[in-house]
Write a protein that holds these residues in place. Structure first.
Motif, short mmCIF file in Angstrom:
data_model
loop_
_atom_site.label_atom_id
_atom_site.label_comp_id
_atom_site.label_asym_id
_atom_site.label_seq_id
_atom_site.Cartn_x
_atom_site.Cartn_y
_atom_site.Cartn_z
N ILE A 19 10.66 7.75 -0.44
CA ILE A 19 10.06 8.37 -1.63
C ILE A 19 9.30 9.63 -1.23
CG2 ILE A 19 8.30 8.08 -3.41
CD1 ILE A 19 9.22 5.11 -3.57
N LEU A 39 14.87 9.63 -9.68
CA LEU A 39 14.12 8.45 -9.27
C LEU A 39 13.29 7.90 -10.42
CD1 LEU A 39 13.06 6.42 -7.16
CD2 LEU A 39 11.33 8.12 -6.55
N LEU A 40 12.59 8.78 -11.11
CA LEU A 40 11.75 8.34 -12.23
C LEU A 40 12.59 7.75 -13.36
CD1 LEU A 40 9.13 11.20 -12.27
CD2 LEU A 40 8.72 8.79 -11.75
N GLU A 42 15.28 6.02 -12.98
CA GLU A 42 15.72 4.69 -12.53
C GLU A 42 14.55 3.74 -12.29
OE1 GLU A 42 18.84 3.56 -12.35
OE2 GLU A 42 19.43 5.48 -13.21
N TRP A 43 13.33 4.28 -12.23
CA TRP A 43 12.16 3.49 -11.85
C TRP A 43 11.91 2.27 -12.72
CZ3 TRP A 43 10.04 3.73 -7.31
CH2 TRP A 43 8.85 3.04 -7.10
N ALA A 46 14.28 -0.48 -11.74
CA ALA A 46 14.01 -0.92 -10.37
C ALA A 46 12.73 -1.74 -10.33
CB ALA A 46 13.90 0.30 -9.44
N HIS A 47 11.72 -1.32 -11.06
CA HIS A 47 10.45 -2.04 -11.11
C HIS A 47 10.67 -3.45 -11.67
CE1 HIS A 47 6.32 -2.91 -12.64
NE2 HIS A 47 6.04 -2.45 -11.44
#
Length: 108
Positions: A19, A39-40, A42-43, A46-47
């Motif tokens: 990251i 990334l944000l 998909e976050w 993923a979280h």
């Protein structure tokens, strides 16, 4: 990259290092912005996966015969939170003052 935390497991530290690398000034700003946006995006999913995997692991510990107090001691998570995690209780976001665009520094 940033300083490593000696208390973090090696695998967790590798994820955090990746990251941090996404924000590295070694890449053009447009590339960094694109990667960090991906990334944000998909976050949230993923979280949710990480939370579900943690719950599964704690249920497995309980099913293997550990008490909630033993799971708490083993994981370093409070007894009450262990119980909540196993039950699927998620914490509500912290309640705080929401800022509007007018209240943000530099906003017009």
């Amino acid at each position: 990259m940033g300083e490593e935390d000696p208390q973090l497991d090696e695998e967790v530290q590798r994820v955090l290092d990746v990251i941090n690398a996404l924000g590295s000034k070694d890449q053009p700003a447009a590339v960094r912005a694109k990667l960090l946006t991906q990334l944000l995006d998909e976050w949230p999913a993923a979280h949710s996966r990480v939370r579900a995997l943690r719950q599964e692991a704690m249920k497995e510990l309980r099913d293997d015969g550990l008490t909630l107090r033993a799971i708490s001691a083993e994981t370093g998570i409070s007894f009450g939170r262990v119980r909540e995690i196993i039950q699927g209780v998620t914490r509500r976001p912290r309640v705080g003052k929401k800022t509007t665009a007018k209240e943000e520094p530099g906003a017009e």
